[in-house]
Design an enzyme around this catalytic site. Structure first.
Site, short mmCIF file in Angstrom:
data_model
loop_
_atom_site.label_atom_id
_atom_site.label_comp_id
_atom_site.label_asym_id
_atom_site.label_seq_id
_atom_site.Cartn_x
_atom_site.Cartn_y
_atom_site.Cartn_z
N THR A 203 0.85 -1.19 0.00
CA THR A 203 0.00 0.00 0.00
C THR A 203 0.88 1.24 0.00
OG1 THR A 203 -1.75 -1.13 1.17
CG2 THR A 203 -1.60 1.24 1.54
N ARG A 231 -14.36 -7.54 -0.41
CA ARG A 231 -13.59 -7.21 0.80
C ARG A 231 -12.99 -5.78 0.68
NH1 ARG A 231 -8.13 -5.50 2.14
NH2 ARG A 231 -7.66 -6.26 4.23
N VAL A 232 -13.11 -5.03 1.74
CA VAL A 232 -12.51 -3.69 1.81
C VAL A 232 -11.60 -3.65 3.04
CG1 VAL A 232 -12.98 -1.23 2.13
CG2 VAL A 232 -14.49 -2.59 0.68
N ASP A 234 -8.50 -1.36 5.43
CA ASP A 234 -8.50 -0.15 6.25
C ASP A 234 -8.21 1.12 5.47
OD1 ASP A 234 -5.91 -1.36 5.88
OD2 ASP A 234 -5.10 0.12 7.26
N THR A 253 -0.46 1.08 6.76
CA THR A 253 -0.35 -0.07 5.86
C THR A 253 -0.18 -1.31 6.72
OG1 THR A 253 1.00 -1.18 4.20
CG2 THR A 253 2.15 0.40 5.61
N GLY A 254 -0.86 -2.38 6.37
CA GLY A 254 -0.74 -3.59 7.19
C GLY A 254 -1.96 -4.46 7.05
N GLY A 256 -5.24 -5.14 7.20
CA GLY A 256 -6.34 -4.19 7.29
C GLY A 256 -7.42 -4.56 8.28
N1 ASP Z 1 -3.85 -2.31 4.59
C1 ASP Z 1 -4.10 -2.87 3.30
C2 ASP Z 1 -5.39 -3.63 3.30
O1 ASP Z 1 -5.64 -4.33 4.27
C3 ASP Z 1 -3.01 -3.79 2.84
C4 ASP Z 1 -1.67 -3.15 2.79
O2 ASP Z 1 -1.36 -2.27 3.58
O3 ASP Z 1 -0.90 -3.53 1.92
O4 ASP Z 1 -6.12 -3.56 2.36
#
Ligand code: ASP
Length: 336
Positions: A203, A231-232, A234, A253-254, A256
């Site tokens: 992200t 799916r959505v 964060d 980022t992480g 979600g």
């Molecule tokens: N946070 C993002 C999600 O869960 C994934 C990511 O940070 O790469 O959609």
């Protein structure tokens, strides 16, 4: 005489203070990330390492040029994120991860700390730069969040640049999808990590403070490999992956699912605003609590006084910072 000297000293002290204040007012800061995850030296080729650093520097240059010209934090975060969306090394725009069905569904959000105006899109499929669509939602839709086909229609109606599915799809992400499918067949349990066997997020996001002292935040993503059922994550949820107010701006980022439940971006800003916690301390604490739930990842955060924080509990996070008058710096691994 003593009195005159005293008056002079006070006047000089005042000038110094005013000089300091106006110098500070000219200052700007831009902080970016390109995702956190299992990013380790052993797994990176020198070419990829160099390409990622070049892209991070290009994003800092684009956003920094806006801020250097007296532009707004909002314009700067949009400009920086657009560069990273166009770069196939990151999981946003071109280079987004694939859904289980082999499509790309993109999420993005932007927030103006000055007014708390915000715009977000989820599950969009045809806008070249989803962050600009999020901004159009904020400024021209009368709403905060649009999803799926409706958001795609709004994008066309607004005349935003459209892109064919091939623009977003890259061979590397397709391979990741194939690995995910193979893991599914081997009956791996569904978990946040099983979504993405590489646990390699990507992200992108930016937070900025402009020379007027205003803050903004922006985040854009393809989500996680193998996502299904609309799916959505964060990233497009205001307060979870993206937040900005007059005090603080955060992009996350992480994993979600965990960042949503912790409302990470808002939680960090709330601690800064209400408890007066230094931003690094607030970010580290919320990150630790999110990890306790089971969600790893990273955040960038910035406060109105120009203090910034990187906080991540993964081996690496693509990241960078630029300030007025200082050389931009970028980093990838945890030990940099
Ligand atoms: N946070 C993002 C999600 O869960 C994934 C990511 O940070 O790469 O959609």
């Amino acid at each position: 005489m003593r009195h005159a000297l005293g008056t002079m000293a006070i006047a000089m002290a005042m000038m110094a203070t005013l000089g300091g204040a106006s110098a500070r007012a000219q200052e700007w800061t831009l902080v970016i990330h390109g995702g956190a995850g299992v990013i380790e030296r052993e797994r990176m080729t020198p070419e990829r390492d160099a390409a990622v650093r070049a892209a991070l520097n290009a994003a800092l240059a684009a956003g920094g040029a806006v801020l250097d010209g007296g532009g707004s934090a909002l314009d700067a975060v949009e400009a920086a994120v657009r560069v990273l969306e166009d770069d196939p090394n990151f999981n946003a725009g071109r280079g987004a991860v694939f859904t289980a069905d082999g499509t790309n569904e993109l999420d993005a959000a932007i927030m103006d700390g000055r007014s708390r105006a915000a715009g977000a899109v989820a599950g969009v499929t045809a806008t070249r730069n989803p962050i600009s669509l999020a901004r159009a939602v904020m400024e021209r839709s009368g709403h905060v969040m649009l999803i799926g086909a409706g958001a795609d229609a709004f994008s066309r109606a607004e005349g935003l640049e459209q892109a064919a599915p091939e623009w977003f799809a890259t061979p590397e992400r397709r391979e990741q999808l194939e690995r995910w499918r193979a893991a599914q067949q081997q009956g791996q349990r569904q978990s946040a990590l099983a979504f993405d066997p590489d646990h390699k997020f990507g992200t992108v996001g930016a937070v900025a403070r402009d020379s007027a002292g205003n803050l903004a935040a922006a985040t854009s993503t393809g989500g996680v490999t193998g996502k299904r059922w609309g799916r959505v994550g964060d990233a497009p949820l205001i307060g979870a992956g993206t937040f900005a107010d007059a005090t603080c701006a955060v992009s996350a980022t992480g994993a979600g699912e965990f960042y949503i439940r912790m409302n990470v971006a808002h939680e960090i800003c709330a601690r800064v605003r209400l408890s007066g916690d230094p931003v690094q301390q607030a970010a580290d604490a919320v990150q630790a609590e999110t990890l306790q739930l089971g969600g790893s990842g990273g955040v960038i955060a910035l406060t109105a006084d120009g203090a910034h924080a990187f906080s991540f509990n993964t081996p690496g996070m693509y990241r960078g910072v630029a300030r007025r008058g200082a050389a931009a710096t970028v980093a990838i691994y945890g030990d940099e």
